[in-house]
Design a protein around this motif. Structure first.
Motif, PDB file in Angstrom:
ATOM      1  N   SER A   1       0.829  -1.209   0.000  1.00  0.00           N
ATOM      2  CA  SER A   1       0.000   0.000   0.000  1.00  0.00           C
ATOM      3  C   SER A   1       0.865   1.261   0.000  1.00  0.00           C
ATOM      4  O   SER A   1       0.522   2.267  -0.641  1.00  0.00           O
ATOM      5  CB  SER A   1      -0.938   0.001   1.211  1.00  0.00           C
ATOM      6  N   ASP A   2       2.007   1.218   0.698  1.00  0.00           N
ATOM      7  CA  ASP A   2       2.919   2.364   0.703  1.00  0.00           C
ATOM      8  C   ASP A   2       3.639   2.500  -0.634  1.00  0.00           C
ATOM      9  O   ASP A   2       3.927   3.610  -1.093  1.00  0.00           O
ATOM     10  CB  ASP A   2       3.954   2.214   1.822  1.00  0.00           C
TER      11      ASP A   2
ATOM     12  N   HIS B   1       7.311   7.309  -3.537  1.00  0.00           N
ATOM     13  CA  HIS B   1       8.151   6.128  -3.360  1.00  0.00           C
ATOM     14  C   HIS B   1       8.559   5.536  -4.711  1.00  0.00           C
ATOM     15  O   HIS B   1       9.686   5.050  -4.866  1.00  0.00           O
ATOM     16  CB  HIS B   1       7.409   5.078  -2.533  1.00  0.00           C
TER      17      HIS B   1
ATOM     18  N   ALA C   1       2.461   4.813  -3.586  1.00  0.00           N
ATOM     19  CA  ALA C   1       2.623   6.268  -3.551  1.00  0.00           C
ATOM     20  C   ALA C   1       3.593   6.717  -4.639  1.00  0.00           C
ATOM     21  O   ALA C   1       4.695   6.162  -4.769  1.00  0.00           O
ATOM     22  CB  ALA C   1       3.123   6.701  -2.185  1.00  0.00           C
TER      23      ALA C   1
END
Length: 391
Positions: free
Chosen positions: A99-100, A106, A103
């Motif tokens: 989920s991160d 990232h 972004a």
């Protein structure tokens, strides 16, 4: 399949995470739609439509539907490509939650990572170029949703084809110089396997979707479709040969013995894939040796109704079954992680003159079998038919 792989987990095999399995399968679906759709349009649909003497309305319907299919393949490629890139970010370095990794910040940091020591190019640069090409490819295809772009379908599709192929071929560029011939061959055969597999399955999907327009086609459209199925059968046979040969190399690299197919997690996943591919080959042989001869017989006899039924009703039923098997193969692909040799503690594969000689002999035998199949299909098509309509 899941229970078998779970059982193998205790032998050192690690199941991929759910997000990893979904993103990898999705990515290959994206490649299948774009590469397979574009190659099939260029090698099958476009020449059949250009050489057709049938109704202009039939040609217009199929051309429009083909353009829309390619446009949707661009959407799928864009979405699945983004998730695949996020999956790479999640697995890079020490890793991070998927989920991160979604972004943009990232992702951009990942694409700007410096080259590793001893590398001639940063791996992140390879991924950056790949995803820029993917973005251009998807945008080109998505543009076919507009009426103006659809009027220029042929040049747009031909321009998008090398771009779509580059999306996967770029990933084969090694960040470091291969140290052995086997390493280079791995890269080559992996790409042959991916491209031939996506062309095979993507072509089946495109043609199956196009047959959905049969209600808008004239009774004489069977002639046009007989030509398309004939053209695609040649493409499919070439893809089968490429898939089998590249698959044999990859299997030899990762499996050290027949027993490892059911005693290791990798082997079990490979065994399931082999069974599914054999199902695809069997269905293809049925098409080549039963349906294709009957289509040819109906065409020569001028049996318009029978030809329409064979090409637009009976043939697609078999092809949709092939599509289902092909999608099942893509579901299995993420589970082919690691190596059966490593799990079983077997030595790594080492090529030799004998291995290459055996490979050459297998290639010749496969070519001979495909040639014999084509000749048998042609011979069957010349036999008098008691009834060409399977209904």
């Amino acid at each position: 399949m899941s229970s078998l792989l779970l059982a193998a987990d205790t032998a050192g095999y690690t199941l991929p995470t759910t997000w990893r399995a979904l993103t990898k399968t999705g990515y290959f679906i994206g490649l299948t739609g774009s590469i397979g759709g574009l190659v099939t349009h260029a090698a099958t649909v476009r020449p059949a439509l250009r050489g057709s003497t049938g109704a202009a309305d039939d040609i217009a319907v199929l051309r429009h539907r083909s353009a829309i299919c390619l446009a949707w393949s661009g959407v799928v490629l864009l979405v699945t490509g983004y998730f695949q890139l996020a999956a790479r970010v999640a697995r890079a370095g020490t890793g991070m939650p998927f989920s991160d990794a979604l972004a943009p910040g990232h992702i951009w940091h990942f694409l700007r990572a410096p080259a590793a020591k001893g590398a001639w190019i940063a791996q992140s640069t390879v991924f950056l170029v790949q995803n820029l090409v993917l973005l251009v490819t998807a945008a080109t295809l998505i543009g076919l949703f507009t009426r103006g772009a659809r009027r220029r379908l042929e040049p747009i599709a031909l321009a998008a084809l090398p771009l779509a192929l580059a999306v996967t071929l770029i990933t084969a560029v090694p960040a470091t110089v291969p140290q052995a011939t086997d390493d280079l061959l791995d890269l080559v055969f992996t790409q042959i396997h991916i491209v031939s597999g996506t062309v095979w399955l993507g072509g089946l999907v495109l043609l199956s979707v196009l047959t959905g327009a049969r209600r808008h086609l004239s009774p004489n459209a069977g002639l046009l479709w007989a030509d398309m199925w004939r053209r695609f059968s040649l493409v499919a046979m070439i893809c089968v040969a490429a898939v089998v040969l590249s698959g044999l190399w990859m299997s030899w690299e990762h499996v050290g013995g027949i027993s490892q197919l059911w005693t290791t997690g990798y082997g079990l996943a490979l065994l399931i894939k082999i069974v599914l591919v054999l199902g695809l080959v069997t269905a293809g042989a049925f098409n080549q040796l039963w349906l294709m001869p009957r289509m040819t017989q109906a065409r020569r006899a001028g049996e318009t109704a029978s030809l329409f039924h064979l090409t637009l009703r009976h043939f697609p039923k078999v092809v949709w079954g092939e599509v289902a098997l092909g999608l099942a193969v893509l579901v299995v692909v993420p589970f082919l992680t690691g190596s059966a040799r490593t799990e079983a503690g077997s030595p790594q594969a080492e090529s030799s003159t004998g291995i290459f000689a055996a490979g050459a002999a297998l290639a010749l035998a496969l070519a001979a079998s495909l040639y014999a199949t084509a000749k048998a299909s042609d011979a069957l098509s010349r036999r008098p038919a008691a009834a060409t309509d399977p209904a």
